[in-house]
Design a protein around this motif. Structure first.
Motif, PDB file in Angstrom:
ATOM      1  N   GLU A 100      10.022 141.411  36.547  1.00 40.80           N
ATOM      2  CA  GLU A 100      10.210 140.186  37.310  1.00 40.80           C
ATOM      3  C   GLU A 100       9.216 140.162  38.465  1.00 40.80           C
ATOM      4  O   GLU A 100       9.039 141.155  39.163  1.00 40.80           O
ATOM      5  N   ALA A 101       8.580 139.010  38.639  1.00 35.70           N
ATOM      6  CA  ALA A 101       7.673 138.817  39.766  1.00 35.70           C
ATOM      7  C   ALA A 101       8.501 138.384  40.973  1.00 35.70           C
ATOM      8  O   ALA A 101       9.730 138.262  40.902  1.00 35.70           O
ATOM      9  N   GLU A 102       7.842 138.129  42.077  1.00 37.94           N
ATOM     10  CA  GLU A 102       8.534 137.725  43.299  1.00 37.94           C
ATOM     11  C   GLU A 102       9.163 136.346  43.134  1.00 37.94           C
ATOM     12  O   GLU A 102       8.571 135.441  42.561  1.00 37.94           O
ATOM     13  N   THR A 103      10.373 136.190  43.645  1.00 41.04           N
ATOM     14  CA  THR A 103      11.088 134.927  43.561  1.00 41.04           C
ATOM     15  C   THR A 103      10.475 133.908  44.513  1.00 41.04           C
ATOM     16  O   THR A 103      10.179 134.229  45.664  1.00 41.04           O
ATOM     17  N   ALA A 104      10.264 132.707  44.014  1.00 41.96           N
ATOM     18  CA  ALA A 104       9.784 131.594  44.840  1.00 41.96           C
ATOM     19  C   ALA A 104      10.942 130.630  45.036  1.00 41.96           C
ATOM     20  O   ALA A 104      11.738 130.392  44.118  1.00 41.96           O
ATOM     21  N   TYR A 105      11.065 130.087  46.245  1.00 41.72           N
ATOM     22  CA  TYR A 105      12.133 129.156  46.571  1.00 41.72           C
ATOM     23  C   TYR A 105      11.543 127.780  46.837  1.00 41.72           C
ATOM     24  O   TYR A 105      10.502 127.668  47.489  1.00 41.72           O
ATOM     25  N   TYR A 106      12.201 126.747  46.326  1.00 42.04           N
ATOM     26  CA  TYR A 106      11.725 125.380  46.479  1.00 42.04           C
ATOM     27  C   TYR A 106      12.852 124.492  47.003  1.00 42.04           C
ATOM     28  O   TYR A 106      14.003 124.652  46.607  1.00 42.04           O
ATOM     29  N   ASN A 107      12.488 123.560  47.856  1.00 47.87           N
ATOM     30  CA  ASN A 107      13.371 122.448  48.197  1.00 47.87           C
ATOM     31  C   ASN A 107      13.026 121.343  47.218  1.00 47.87           C
ATOM     32  O   ASN A 107      11.857 120.937  47.124  1.00 47.87           O
ATOM     33  N   VAL A 108      13.991 120.866  46.473  1.00 46.00           N
ATOM     34  CA  VAL A 108      13.769 119.805  45.496  1.00 46.00           C
ATOM     35  C   VAL A 108      14.438 118.542  46.018  1.00 46.00           C
ATOM     36  O   VAL A 108      15.646 118.518  46.242  1.00 46.00           O
ATOM     37  N   TRP A 109      13.631 117.504  46.235  1.00 37.74           N
ATOM     38  CA  TRP A 109      14.141 116.212  46.710  1.00 37.74           C
ATOM     39  C   TRP A 109      14.248 115.247  45.547  1.00 37.74           C
ATOM     40  O   TRP A 109      13.315 115.110  44.751  1.00 37.74           O
ATOM     41  N   CYS A 110      15.396 114.591  45.443  1.00 37.53           N
ATOM     42  CA  CYS A 110      15.628 113.563  44.425  1.00 37.53           C
ATOM     43  C   CYS A 110      15.959 112.272  45.162  1.00 37.53           C
ATOM     44  O   CYS A 110      16.568 112.306  46.233  1.00 37.53           O
ATOM     45  N   HIS A 111      15.605 111.153  44.570  1.00 34.91           N
ATOM     46  CA  HIS A 111      15.859 109.864  45.200  1.00 34.91           C
ATOM     47  C   HIS A 111      16.548 108.914  44.234  1.00 34.91           C
ATOM     48  O   HIS A 111      16.377 109.001  43.021  1.00 34.91           O
ATOM     49  N   ARG A 112      17.339 108.027  44.807  1.00 33.39           N
ATOM     50  CA  ARG A 112      18.016 106.935  44.127  1.00 33.39           C
ATOM     51  C   ARG A 112      18.875 107.417  42.953  1.00 33.39           C
ATOM     52  O   ARG A 112      19.733 108.252  43.124  1.00 33.39           O
ATOM     53  N   THR A 113      18.654 106.885  41.771  1.00 31.02           N
ATOM     54  CA  THR A 113      19.491 107.203  40.614  1.00 31.02           C
ATOM     55  C   THR A 113      19.420 108.689  40.273  1.00 31.02           C
ATOM     56  O   THR A 113      20.446 109.300  39.963  1.00 31.02           O
ATOM     57  N   LEU A 114      18.229 109.276  40.331  1.00 33.83           N
ATOM     58  CA  LEU A 114      18.104 110.708  40.048  1.00 33.83           C
ATOM     59  C   LEU A 114      18.953 111.515  41.032  1.00 33.83           C
ATOM     60  O   LEU A 114      19.605 112.487  40.648  1.00 33.83           O
ATOM     61  N   ALA A 115      18.981 111.101  42.294  1.00 33.59           N
ATOM     62  CA  ALA A 115      19.807 111.792  43.290  1.00 33.59           C
ATOM     63  C   ALA A 115      21.288 111.689  42.942  1.00 33.59           C
ATOM     64  O   ALA A 115      22.023 112.685  42.994  1.00 33.59           O
ATOM     65  N   GLU A 116      21.737 110.490  42.588  1.00 39.44           N
ATOM     66  CA  GLU A 116      23.146 110.299  42.234  1.00 39.44           C
ATOM     67  C   GLU A 116      23.532 111.180  41.041  1.00 39.44           C
ATOM     68  O   GLU A 116      24.581 111.823  41.041  1.00 39.44           O
ATOM     69  N   HIS A 117      22.674 111.219  40.036  1.00 34.66           N
ATOM     70  CA  HIS A 117      22.972 112.020  38.851  1.00 34.66           C
ATOM     71  C   HIS A 117      22.946 113.513  39.183  1.00 34.66           C
ATOM     72  O   HIS A 117      23.785 114.271  38.696  1.00 34.66           O
ATOM     73  N   ALA A 118      21.983 113.937  39.993  1.00 37.97           N
ATOM     74  CA  ALA A 118      21.901 115.355  40.374  1.00 37.97           C
ATOM     75  C   ALA A 118      23.128 115.776  41.173  1.00 37.97           C
ATOM     76  O   ALA A 118      23.658 116.872  40.973  1.00 37.97           O
ATOM     77  N   LEU A 119      23.579 114.914  42.067  1.00 37.77           N
ATOM     78  CA  LEU A 119      24.771 115.229  42.861  1.00 37.77           C
ATOM     79  C   LEU A 119      25.998 115.427  41.977  1.00 37.77           C
ATOM     80  O   LEU A 119      26.883 116.216  42.295  1.00 37.77           O
ATOM     81  N   THR A 120      26.044 114.740  40.852  1.00 36.79           N
ATOM     82  CA  THR A 120      27.170 114.827  39.929  1.00 36.79           C
ATOM     83  C   THR A 120      27.049 116.007  38.970  1.00 36.79           C
ATOM     84  O   THR A 120      28.037 116.667  38.667  1.00 36.79           O
ATOM     85  N   CYS A 121      25.832 116.287  38.493  1.00 37.59           N
ATOM     86  CA  CYS A 121      25.656 117.186  37.351  1.00 37.59           C
ATOM     87  C   CYS A 121      25.111 118.575  37.662  1.00 37.59           C
ATOM     88  O   CYS A 121      25.239 119.479  36.835  1.00 37.59           O
ATOM     89  N   VAL A 122      24.452 118.757  38.794  1.00 38.37           N
ATOM     90  CA  VAL A 122      23.769 120.020  39.081  1.00 38.37           C
ATOM     91  C   VAL A 122      24.577 120.822  40.095  1.00 38.37           C
ATOM     92  O   VAL A 122      24.960 120.302  41.143  1.00 38.37           O
ATOM     93  N   HIS A 123      24.824 122.094  39.762  1.00 39.83           N
ATOM     94  CA  HIS A 123      25.651 122.948  40.605  1.00 39.83           C
ATOM     95  C   HIS A 123      25.018 124.332  40.731  1.00 39.83           C
ATOM     96  O   HIS A 123      24.205 124.722  39.881  1.00 39.83           O
ATOM     97  N   PRO A 124      25.401 125.102  41.756  1.00 39.12           N
ATOM     98  CA  PRO A 124      24.843 126.450  41.918  1.00 39.12           C
ATOM     99  C   PRO A 124      25.017 127.289  40.655  1.00 39.12           C
ATOM    100  O   PRO A 124      26.056 127.251  40.003  1.00 39.12           O
ATOM    101  N   GLY A 125      23.964 128.025  40.318  1.00 42.12           N
ATOM    102  CA  GLY A 125      23.968 128.860  39.124  1.00 42.12           C
ATOM    103  C   GLY A 125      23.428 128.183  37.890  1.00 42.12           C
ATOM    104  O   GLY A 125      23.104 128.856  36.915  1.00 42.12           O
TER     105      GLY A 125
END
Length: 144
Positions: free
Chosen positions: A48-73
């Motif tokens: 395994e190489a070094e872990t990279a961390y990203y802030n992922v920004w979603c807007h509008r419909t993609l944000a609404e869907h991500a808030l519903t469907c995406v969870h830690p892990g």
């Protein structure tokens, strides 16, 4: 200036956070950890190489869907515009990588998911669209 697009696979590490923009649109922030793996040909073992961390920004419909469907892990694939943000913290200049997501999906190499298509609401006064004949650019059906 050309945008730099990036596709990253990784794991969601925090619950998505909801934001409301000045224009009233919904935005969501997701923290993503991506740890590349590679085969060490000398030892024939996976590393395994070094872990990279990203802030992922979603807007509008993609944000609404991500808030519903995406969870830690959850393992996800994110595609979007790469933004490098420079800031100062504790007297040191730092940089963070952010992705303005255009697409997010679960990584199906690592599990299964169920998809539910969203239906955009239409105003009550609108009439259903009239059936249109195929356009000249439509390909003809294939012969059997």
């Amino acid at each position: 200036m050309e945008d730099t697009f990036i596709t990253v696979t990784g794991n969601v590490i925090t619950d998505p956070r909801r934001y409301t923009m000045k224009d009233g649109a919904t935005a969501a922030l997701i923290r993503l950890a991506a740890t590349p793996r590679y085969l060490d040909r000398r030892t024939q073992t996976w590393r395994e190489a070094e872990t990279a961390y990203y802030n992922v920004w979603c807007h509008r419909t993609l944000a609404e869907h991500a808030l519903t469907c995406v969870h830690p892990g959850h393992p996800v694939v994110v595609h979007g515009r790469l933004r490098l943000r420079t800031f100062e913290k504790d007297g040191h200049r730092r940089q963070s990588a952010e992705i303005e997501a255009t697409t997010i999906g679960h990584d199906l190499r690592r599990g299964t998911t169920t998809f539910t298509k969203s239906h955009l609401s239409t105003p009550a006064t609108s009439e259903p669209p009239a059936t249109q004949p195929p356009s000249a650019t439509t390909s003809p059906p294939l012969a059997a």
